[in-house]
Write a protein that holds these residues in place. Structure first.
Motif, PDB file in Angstrom:
ATOM      1  N   THR A 238       0.700  -1.015  -0.153  1.00  0.00           N
ATOM      2  CA  THR A 238       0.092  -0.011  -0.012  1.00  0.00           C
ATOM      3  C   THR A 238       0.767   1.156  -0.098  1.00  0.00           C
ATOM      4  O   THR A 238       0.440   2.260  -0.660  1.00  0.00           O
ATOM      5  CB  THR A 238      -0.988  -0.148   1.154  1.00  0.00           C
ATOM      6  OG1 THR A 238      -0.374  -0.380   2.490  1.00  0.00           O
ATOM      7  CG2 THR A 238      -2.050  -0.489   1.104  1.00  0.00           C
ATOM      8  N   ARG A 242       0.361   4.466  -2.090  1.00  0.00           N
ATOM      9  CA  ARG A 242       0.023   5.858  -1.644  1.00  0.00           C
ATOM     10  C   ARG A 242       1.045   6.791  -1.729  1.00  0.00           C
ATOM     11  O   ARG A 242       0.722   8.215  -1.799  1.00  0.00           O
ATOM     12  CB  ARG A 242      -0.146   5.542  -0.212  1.00  0.00           C
ATOM     13  CG  ARG A 242      -1.448   5.040   0.375  1.00  0.00           C
ATOM     14  CD  ARG A 242      -2.048   5.243   1.843  1.00  0.00           C
ATOM     15  NE  ARG A 242      -2.908   4.420   2.240  1.00  0.00           N
ATOM     16  CZ  ARG A 242      -2.730   3.500   3.195  1.00  0.00           C
ATOM     17  NH1 ARG A 242      -2.021   3.642   4.113  1.00  0.00           N
ATOM     18  NH2 ARG A 242      -4.000   2.678   3.259  1.00  0.00           N
ATOM     19  N   ASN A 357      -3.843  -2.712  -4.938  1.00  0.00           N
ATOM     20  CA  ASN A 357      -4.112  -1.460  -4.593  1.00  0.00           C
ATOM     21  C   ASN A 357      -5.580  -0.883  -5.007  1.00  0.00           C
ATOM     22  O   ASN A 357      -6.187  -0.255  -4.281  1.00  0.00           O
ATOM     23  CB  ASN A 357      -3.064  -0.457  -4.918  1.00  0.00           C
ATOM     24  CG  ASN A 357      -2.081  -0.490  -3.880  1.00  0.00           C
ATOM     25  OD1 ASN A 357      -2.070  -0.333  -2.662  1.00  0.00           O
ATOM     26  ND2 ASN A 357      -0.991  -1.145  -4.228  1.00  0.00           N
TER      27      ASN A 357
END
Ligand code: UTP
Length: 499
Positions: A238, A242, A357
């Motif tokens: 992640t 991000r 994701n």
């Protein structure tokens, strides 16, 4: 200056919310905090999913989840380190060891490298508590003679590959909020070890609150700070997204990342044959999503995660989760049936990482670790330096993404060639054991081309050799004329040689 009312607009509501889930102590010292501390604490509170917390604490902290061994679990098949050994082309579906076309796989991997389709990805956000080194672990001097930092080994491996394949290899480095600034500064001080800084990307991973082992309550690191730990190397999936790094790699044309940990100075930062197999060359049957490297376990009790297969999916089962009687099972030739130990080296496609994701349901399970965590006494605010584990860390592991692949392959490698981790201050997987493996690997490569290396009565190289990846990343590199002409004819007893 006294804290302003504007800094605490909804304190009563926040306090009520925390008290409802049993963590009112987080605000116990609020009145003592300055403006900046209050702001930082409110920021931490804001980032915690309070609704999910009680469930997590019940499942992982108050209880220890019992690992449910999947039905029909069996060892995962793997491509043999010696490509000529094993069942050909999956001809014997029951065979674990498979042969493969190394030439075709290597050519496919080299093609990816030449076309700039590969990036390196190092997870360097861990706390390295077992090593007890004061700083990011990648700064640790892993070179036995020069003190070459671990990061430098990887940088030199990347430089060597860039020169060979004539294309940039971007390098993504995952830090944690605890070591990010120190890591970036270290690379700056060392001028990125000769790499183009435009191709080195650093991003911090997420953190997870740390828990009191006895009560399940959040530990406080300071009166105004909840104790946290990096959320595990599984947090990298992640965090890559991000931080925008995944998009950045995709925009640069990267299709696959070569994933490795920060603690292994002899890791192959890019291995063309592995990348080729991963990408589906030589009929590997790989989906090109996520692949892994393994080494043969030396003995049944060795503490390595094991590549297994259940329901047609490859997965890693931790050594503590597979019953020891299963780990001791042998094949007719006497070798261990569950042989394939994980060295935490993977290849992953950018597309696979994107898909995970983009999936709202994507989640990796937590793993619990009981640790000594410095904190304060929640009643008095006095600092506590525990001598015994007092806390629980919850971490995600990257290998838990393997079953999310359509088809995943495993390639065997040789321990002495690629695995010399530095995890502990002494003993197994320590700087000393790593230095010995580094020397043995270099000695074997040198002897192959006729260099005489002094050996002691037990056959060990009786010297210390530190080999830069700029000189050689694999045995064959020493045969290159420009390298060979600079090598010594012999290395004597007690000599210390940097090549
Ligand atoms: P380890 O499992 O060895 O953990 O990490 P660690 O935190 O570095 O060391 P100890 O257990 O405190 O002694 C394996 C790899 O995963 C990275 C580490 O930096 C190392 O490369 N890692 C681990 C992260 O990037 N983030 C984490 O949260 C945990």
């Amino acid at each position: 200056m006294a804290p302003t009312a504007a800094a605490t607009p909804d304190l009563a509501a926040i306090r009520a919310r925390l008290e409802r889930v049993g963590h009112g102590h987080v605000l116990k010292f609020w009145d003592r905090l300055g403006v900046a501390e209050r702001r930082a604490l409110l920021g931490q509170i804001d980032r915690i999913d309070w609704a999910a917390l009680p469930g997590l604490i019940d499942k992982y902290v108050k209880d220890k989840p019992v690992f449910a061994l999947p039905d029909g679990v069996e060892p995962a098949p793997f491509f043999s380190a010696d490509p000529t050994q094993g069942a050909a082309g999956g001809s014997d579906a029951a065979a674990l060891r498979r042969s493969w076309d190394a030439g075709a796989a290597r050519a496919a991997g080299e093609d990816l490298l030449r076309r700039g389709k590969v990036a390196c990805f190092t997870v360097a956000g861990g706390q390295g508590s077992r090593l007890g080194y004061d700083g990011p672990k990648g700064c640790y001097p892993g070179g036995a003679i020069t003190g070459r930092p671990l990061f430098q080994f990887f940088a030199e491996g990347i430089l060597a590959a860039q020169r060979r394949y004539g294309a940039p290899i971007p390098w993504a480095i995952m830090t944690s909020p605890l070591n990010h600034d120190a890591t970036v500064a270290f690379f700056g001080e060392h001028k990125h070890f000769g790499l183009d800084p435009a191709h080195v990307v650093y991003f911090p991973q997420g953190v997870m609150a740390s828990f009191d082992r006895a009560t399940g309550r959040l530990l406080m690191a300071a009166p105004g700070e909840i104790a946290t730990n990096p959320d595990g190397h599984g947090g990298s999936i992640t965090a890559l997204h991000r931080s925008g790094t995944l998009d950045r790699l995709g925009e640069a044309g990267v299709e696959h990342v070569s994933y490795f940990q920060v603690d292994n100075p002899i890791v192959r930062v890019v291995d063309p044959a592995f990348l080729g197999l991963h990408a589906g060359a030589a009929g590997s049957g790989s989906s090109g999503e996520m692949s892994s490297k393994m080494i043969a376990k030396a003995y049944a009790e060795e503490k390595l995660g094991l590549f297994c297969r259940a329901g047609g999916k490859v997965q890693v089962i931790e050594y503590s989760d597979l019953p020891m009687e299963r780990q001791r099972e042998t094949l007719p030739d006497g070798s261990l049936r569950f042989l394939a130990g994980s060295v935490a080296v993977h290849a992953m496609s950018v597309e696979f990482l994107r898909r995970l994701n983009e999936d709202a349901a994507f989640d990796l399970p937590y793993h619990r670790a009981d640790k000594k965590i410095a904190c304060i006494d929640p009643d008095t605010g006095e600092p506590i330096e525990p001598r015994e584990p007092n806390g629980v860390k919850l971490e995600r592991f990257v290998f838990d993404a393997l079953p999310m692949c359509r088809a995943s392959i495993v390639l065997e490698t040789l321990r002495r060639e690629e695995f010399a981790p530095i995890k502990n201050a002494e003993g197994v997987d320590s700087p000393a054991s790593s230095a010995r493996i580094q020397t043995e690997r270099a000695a074997a490569w040198l002897e192959r081309i006729g260099v005489k290396v002094a050996r002691n009565s037990t056959g060990e190289a009786d010297c210390v050799i530190e080999l830069s990846p700029l000189t050689a990343c694999e045995a064959g590199d020493l045969e290159r004329v420009e390298v060979r002409t600079n090598l010594p004819a012999r290395i004597g007893s007690g000599e210390r040689v940097v090549l």
